[in-house]
Design a protein around this motif. Structure first.
Motif, mmCIF file in Angstrom:
data_model
loop_
_atom_site.group_PDB
_atom_site.id
_atom_site.type_symbol
_atom_site.label_atom_id
_atom_site.label_comp_id
_atom_site.label_asym_id
_atom_site.label_seq_id
_atom_site.Cartn_x
_atom_site.Cartn_y
_atom_site.Cartn_z
ATOM 1 N N ASP A 79 79.603 32.298 16.521
ATOM 2 C CA ASP A 79 79.629 32.889 17.853
ATOM 3 C C ASP A 79 80.819 33.813 18.051
ATOM 4 N N GLU A 87 69.734 39.093 20.178
ATOM 5 C CA GLU A 87 68.474 39.522 20.763
ATOM 6 C C GLU A 87 67.850 40.594 19.887
ATOM 7 N N ARG A 88 66.557 40.482 19.689
ATOM 8 C CA ARG A 88 65.832 41.459 18.905
ATOM 9 C C ARG A 88 64.847 42.207 19.785
ATOM 10 N N VAL A 122 62.761 40.877 22.870
ATOM 11 C CA VAL A 122 63.016 39.446 23.062
ATOM 12 C C VAL A 122 64.363 39.293 23.750
ATOM 13 N N ASP A 123 64.405 38.505 24.840
ATOM 14 C CA ASP A 123 65.638 38.399 25.619
ATOM 15 C C ASP A 123 66.431 37.136 25.302
ATOM 16 N N HIS A 124 66.156 36.513 24.163
ATOM 17 C CA HIS A 124 66.960 35.370 23.736
ATOM 18 C C HIS A 124 67.379 35.572 22.288
ATOM 19 N N ALA A 125 68.509 34.964 21.929
ATOM 20 C CA ALA A 125 69.054 35.160 20.591
ATOM 21 C C ALA A 125 68.248 34.402 19.548
ATOM 22 N N SER A 126 68.068 35.041 18.392
ATOM 23 C CA SER A 126 67.403 34.394 17.262
ATOM 24 C C SER A 126 68.016 34.915 15.982
ATOM 25 N N ARG A 138 74.187 41.542 20.334
ATOM 26 C CA ARG A 138 75.015 40.428 20.794
ATOM 27 C C ARG A 138 75.777 40.871 22.038
ATOM 28 N N HIS A 139 75.745 40.046 23.081
ATOM 29 C CA HIS A 139 76.407 40.368 24.341
ATOM 30 C C HIS A 139 77.770 39.692 24.397
#
Length: 322
Positions: free
Chosen positions: A93, A124-125, A128-132, A144-145
């Motif tokens: 992270d 995020e890809r 898609v609004d969640h990390a994977s 990455r935010h």
């Protein structure tokens, strides 16, 4: 916005090479093996990389970006060793990694190669609004935010013939990159694009360049970005991508493990301090590099620049304090 500090280094070229049998070397790896044993082993020093990481940690950046070439000839054991080294640099992270051309020296199974570093490329890809985590070598770019900063990690790492160190993004990745940059720009974020190859192709070094550099520049000119960071050349670099809204800085660093050799620079890393002003972003860059005695890192200069806000300063930014 309180200043956010992003550290950037590249091309650690982790050594030593693990033992390898002739079957593993019966391909492009053979030329890389001889290049390492005859030349590069005397340039890329583990002790230099250790000094860099120790110095960087003393400055406690908020996040670390590494723009590729962690390994040398893409042996499976190299990827496993690099995964262990990444853990010593920081948690996934706090550290972002993208691959370089040496990380795709030959075509090999995803599970034996870049999958070893997948947590450091999670984000995020497209759509898609969640990390994977990435699932293949084509699963780029990712976002990455980091508060008001968005890191966009690309991949130019594709297997090339012997003696060719070029890279390519490809039309599909460029299209996804354009959409991501536009969406992030609409949110008023400071967009940092991570790319291994410098986005200036052709010339005398075409065999080592980004083959679709003009297409990348066109995407940046259309969608915008605030900063582009790269490695690959093993020299410090400062360039610009010119757009209708002004130039976008493109900054490169030398190899993180290198001593000075020929026309290549000794190891350096940069600390970027990003803060939001009334009508612009302020970017302060501290340059730290290997000293002449090769026993420590020291300040080697600094620069500051103002980067225009591409949205009205009155427009609220997601995640920003009121």
């Amino acid at each position: 916005m309180t200043a956010y500090t992003l550290a950037h280094f590249s091309d650690p070229h982790l050594g030593p090479l693990p033992a390898a049998g002739w079957r593993e070397l019966a391909n492009k790896r053979l030329s890389g093996f001889f290049s390492w044993t005859r030349n590069r082993v005397d340039i890329h020093k583990p002790e230099v990389l250790r000094l860099l990481v120790e110095d960087l940690k003393r400055h406690a950046p908020d996040h670390i970006a590494i723009t590729g070439d962690l390994v040398n000839i893409s042996l499976p054991a190299e990827f496993r060793a690099a995964a262990r080294w990444l853990q010593s640099v920081g948690t996934a992270d706090k550290v972002t990694v993208i691959p370089g051309n040496h990380d795709a020296y030959i075509d090999m199974p995803w599970s034996e190669s870049l999958a070893q570093w997948a947590p450091y490329m999670a984000g995020e890809r497209d759509g898609v609004d969640h990390a994977s985590e990435p699932q293949s070598s084509s699963d780029f770019p990712f976002v990455r935010h980091l508060g008001e900063i968005a890191l966009i990690g690309t991949s130019t790492a594709v297997p090339m013939p012997p003696f060719i160190a070029a890279g390519r993004l490809g039309s599909a990745q460029l299209d996804r990159l354009r959409r991501q940059l536009l969406a992030l720009g609409q949110r008023g974020l400071f967009r940092v694009v991570l790319i291994h190859h410098p986005p200036f192709g052709g010339g005398a070094y075409k065999r080592k360049s980004l083959l679709d550099a003009k297409d990348f520049q066109a995407v940046i000119a259309e969608a915008g970005a605030e900063l582009v960071l790269h490695g690959h050349t093993h020299v410090s670099g400062l360039g610009r991508i010119h757009t209708a809204k002004g130039p976008i800085p493109v900054i490169g660093v030398p190899s993180a493990s290198a001593v000075a050799a020929g026309h290549k620079d000794a190891s350096r890393y940069h600390l970027y301090r990003v803060s939001r002003q009334a009508d612009s972003w302020r970017l302060d860059v501290d340059i730290r590099g290997l000293n002449a005695a090769q026993n420590a890192f020291a300040a080697q200069g600094s620069m500051s620049m103002a980067i225009p806000l591409l949205v009205s300063p009155n427009v609220p930014v997601a995640g920003a304090a009121a």
